[in-house]
Design an enzyme around this catalytic site. Structure first.
Site, PDB file in Angstrom:
ATOM      1  N   GLY A 170       7.246   2.315   3.103  1.00 34.82           N
ATOM      2  CA  GLY A 170       8.352   2.621   2.190  1.00 34.82           C
ATOM      3  C   GLY A 170       8.046   2.289   0.739  1.00 34.82           C
ATOM      4  O   GLY A 170       8.925   1.846  -0.001  1.00 34.82           O
TER       5      GLY A 170
ATOM      6  N   ASP B 181      14.754   4.379   4.098  1.00 36.11           N
ATOM      7  CA  ASP B 181      13.803   3.572   3.316  1.00 36.11           C
ATOM      8  C   ASP B 181      14.479   2.930   2.107  1.00 36.11           C
ATOM      9  O   ASP B 181      14.295   1.739   1.840  1.00 36.11           O
ATOM     10  CB  ASP B 181      12.639   4.441   2.822  1.00 36.11           C
ATOM     11  CG  ASP B 181      11.625   4.733   3.916  1.00 36.11           C
ATOM     12  OD1 ASP B 181      11.950   4.522   5.089  1.00 36.11           O
ATOM     13  OD2 ASP B 181      10.514   5.177   3.574  1.00 36.11           O
TER      14      ASP B 181
ATOM     15  N   SER C 188       7.424   4.194  -1.934  1.00 39.23           N
ATOM     16  CA  SER C 188       8.142   4.922  -2.992  1.00 39.23           C
ATOM     17  C   SER C 188       9.588   4.447  -3.089  1.00 39.23           C
ATOM     18  O   SER C 188      10.131   4.304  -4.190  1.00 39.23           O
ATOM     19  CB  SER C 188       8.066   6.434  -2.767  1.00 39.23           C
ATOM     20  OG  SER C 188       8.636   6.778  -1.532  1.00 39.23           O
TER      21      SER C 188
ATOM     22  N   GLY D 272       3.362   4.042   5.327  1.00 38.73           N
ATOM     23  CA  GLY D 272       4.526   3.936   6.212  1.00 38.73           C
ATOM     24  C   GLY D 272       5.403   2.735   5.922  1.00 38.73           C
ATOM     25  O   GLY D 272       6.311   2.423   6.694  1.00 38.73           O
TER      26      GLY D 272
ATOM     27  N   PRO E 130       0.844  -1.197   0.000  1.00 37.43           N
ATOM     28  CA  PRO E 130       0.000   0.000   0.000  1.00 37.43           C
ATOM     29  C   PRO E 130       0.883   1.252   0.000  1.00 37.43           C
ATOM     30  O   PRO E 130       1.953   1.249   0.613  1.00 37.43           O
ATOM     31  CB  PRO E 130      -0.777  -0.122   1.308  1.00 37.43           C
ATOM     32  CG  PRO E 130       0.028  -1.031   2.177  1.00 37.43           C
ATOM     33  CD  PRO E 130       0.832  -1.925   1.282  1.00 37.43           C
TER      34      PRO E 130
END
Ligand code: PMV
Length: 298
Positions: free
Chosen positions: A94, A139, A96, A92, A88
């Protein structure tokens, strides 16, 4: 096939943006991508049904970010990159960063370029900047390297070895949030009361150091308590929501050793620490259909 993992931050989100250490865990879910020579440069994203062409002056972050990726390769044919997203976004986890890593990884594969996962993670930093302004870098490193990592801006990445498998339950509050907005919410608090916020960051730093020890000796109870304390600090920075609080309470009421918001906050996911695999599945059943179990054995 290129792959970028999702991640959960076990401790230290937000303070990591301001130079403190944090610990992240790469999860099994993520983003896969395939690249091949084609007629024109094109990025497709399933299941979002998006087609993106690179544009460095583009109004869409994906257009700009794709242009940045392609610009790092010289003497290449036009490339089509097909991406499958199994994470999703705005949660939260990561998303991207995993996307950036998967795309670089896929193009490297198509052009037969070999590089370490750590270098791949560093390459995806510029991609992340398009989406988040000034990301800490945790990330993209977790998306590329996986496992459990201690990360601090400017310091060498430290993979952590575990005395016992780490089992977590990730549960989505159903509320989307924007990392950029949450990061600037913290920056505003820092600007208006630097001493107060720096004290909190220092406390989180101590929790991270203690968590590293707890992981190395397999003391999951202590680790759980550290997660709870970190959650309290994140809440005091206005990064929690009533739904996130409900999920954390529910997880703890069903025996989670600790539970906290993970990533940017303001919604998104929580991470709960379980005693073992069976316990993790029981907590997941309680937290509902938007939750899943993940583990790192190492
Ligand atoms: O919500 P995510 O997955 O984008 O994670 C953000 C983590 C932060 O520490 C809040 C920002 C950062 O760049 O480290």
């Amino acid at each position: 096939m290129g792959f970028g993992r999702g991640k959960v931050i076990l401790l230290g989100e937000h303070s990591v943006v301001h130079g403190s250490p944090a610990i992240a865990m790469g999860i099994s879910r993520g983003i896969s991508a395939v690249a091949r020579a084609a007629e024109e440069d094109l990025l497709t994203l399933s299941p979002w049904g998006l087609q993106v062409r690179p544009r460095s002056d583009g109004s869409e972050p994906l257009e700009q970010a794709f242009a940045i990726v392609l610009g790092t390769y010289s003497n290449r044919p036009p490339l089509r990159v097909d991406v499958q997203v199994d994470l999703p976004s705005g949660a939260g986890l990561g998303c991207s960063a995993a996307l950036g890593v998967a795309i670089f990884d896929a193009i490297d594969g198509a052009l037969r370029i070999s590089r370490s996962r750590e270098e791949l993670g560093r390459m995806a930093h510029e991609w992340e900047e398009v989406f988040h302004g000034s990301p800490s870098g945790i990330d993209n490193m977790a998306a590329a390297v996986g496992g459990v990592l201690r990360y601090r801006k400017g310091a060498p990445l430290k993979p952590l070895s575990l005395a016992r498998p780490l089992r977590v339950v990730v549960a989505h509050s159903g509320e989307r949030s924007k990392t950029k907005e949450m990061v600037s919410l913290v920056a505003r608090q820092l600007a208006s009361n630097p001493a107060r916020v720096h004290d909190k960051f220092d406390d989180v730093s101590d929790l991270v150091d203690e968590a590293e020890v707890a992981l190395s000796i397999g003391d999951m109870r202590t680790l759980g308590r550290l997660l709870n304390w970190n959650h309290g600090i994140l809440s005091s920075l206005l990064l929690s929501t009533p739904k996130v609080e409900d999920l954390c309470r529910l997880a703890r009421a069903h025996g989670a050793l600790g539970a906290k918001v993970t990533g940017a906050g303001g919604g998104g996911c929580i991470v709960a620490l379980a005693e073992d695999g069976e316990h993790a599945h029981r907590i997941r059943d309680v937290l509902g259909s938007r939750s899943f179990v993940d583990e790192v054995r190492q």
